[in-house]
Design an enzyme around this catalytic site. Structure first.
Site, PDB file in Angstrom:
ATOM      1  CD  GLN A  78      -3.109   0.901   2.005  1.00 32.26           C
ATOM      2  OE1 GLN A  78      -3.148  -0.125   2.781  1.00 32.26           O
ATOM      3  NE2 GLN A  78      -3.862   1.896   2.145  1.00 32.26           N
ATOM      4  CG  PHE A  79       1.140   3.825  -3.462  1.00 32.16           C
ATOM      5  CD1 PHE A  79       1.125   5.161  -3.940  1.00 32.16           C
ATOM      6  CD2 PHE A  79       0.335   2.913  -4.316  1.00 32.16           C
ATOM      7  CE1 PHE A  79       0.373   5.975  -4.591  1.00 32.16           C
ATOM      8  CE2 PHE A  79      -0.591   3.633  -4.940  1.00 32.16           C
ATOM      9  CZ  PHE A  79      -0.887   5.124  -5.070  1.00 32.16           C
ATOM     10  CB  THR A  80      -2.086   5.263  -0.136  1.00 30.44           C
ATOM     11  OG1 THR A  80      -2.623   4.039   0.563  1.00 30.44           O
ATOM     12  CG2 THR A  80      -2.762   5.250  -1.589  1.00 30.44           C
TER      13      THR A  80
END
Length: 149
Positions: A78-80
């Site tokens: 999850q890059f967010t």
């Protein structure tokens, strides 16, 4: 590197109409990889995560680790987690690792976790995923490599 660890009684991840990963009791882990992250940092984060004693013993105290309860893991990239919301209302993700490097680190984390946790399920890097979980407690821990490495 950032791990958001949620103690769960069950969790699954779906891509399209297909469940691609599913666990019972254990950890659902959202994994964010930053630009400067390395395998050495990942090793420290994994060691800390796997050793967390956040499951209850027979006296209701959080004294048990994942291995003590035969826990499972579901790992989701999850890059967010690297969203920067300092300016304006639209997050910037410039601190997140580049896709190729982040995917390599994600795969590395999965393989390393499999060495100490018998059941490790996964999401699909870069895919549109739907994650469902039953948070147990609720109990959620955030590990940030800037704080533990």
């Amino acid at each position: 590197m950032k791990f958001v660890i949620q103690r769960v009684t069950q969790a699954d991840v779906t891509v399209g109409d297909k469940v691609i990963g599913k666990i019972g009791k254990g950890f659902l882990v959202l994994i964010g990889v930053g630009q400067q992250d390395t395998k050495e940092i990942a090793d420290k984060m994994i060691k800390k995560m796997v050793g967390l004693r956040i499951f209850e013993d027979e006296n209701g105290k959080t004294n048990l680790a994942l291995k003590d309860v035969d826990g499972e893991m579901l790992l989701i990239s999850q890059f967010t987690l690297y969203a920067n919301c300092k300016k304006g209302n639209r997050p910037s993700f410039i601190e997140a690792g580049a896709p190729d490097m982040a995917n390599e680190m994600y795969e590395y984390i999965i393989e390393e976790c499999k060495k100490s946790v018998p059941i490790v399920e996964r999401g699909s890097f870069g895919a549109e995923m739907r994650v469902s979980l039953v948070n147990d407690g609720p109990f959620t821990i955030v590990l940030d490599s800037e704080q533990i490495c």
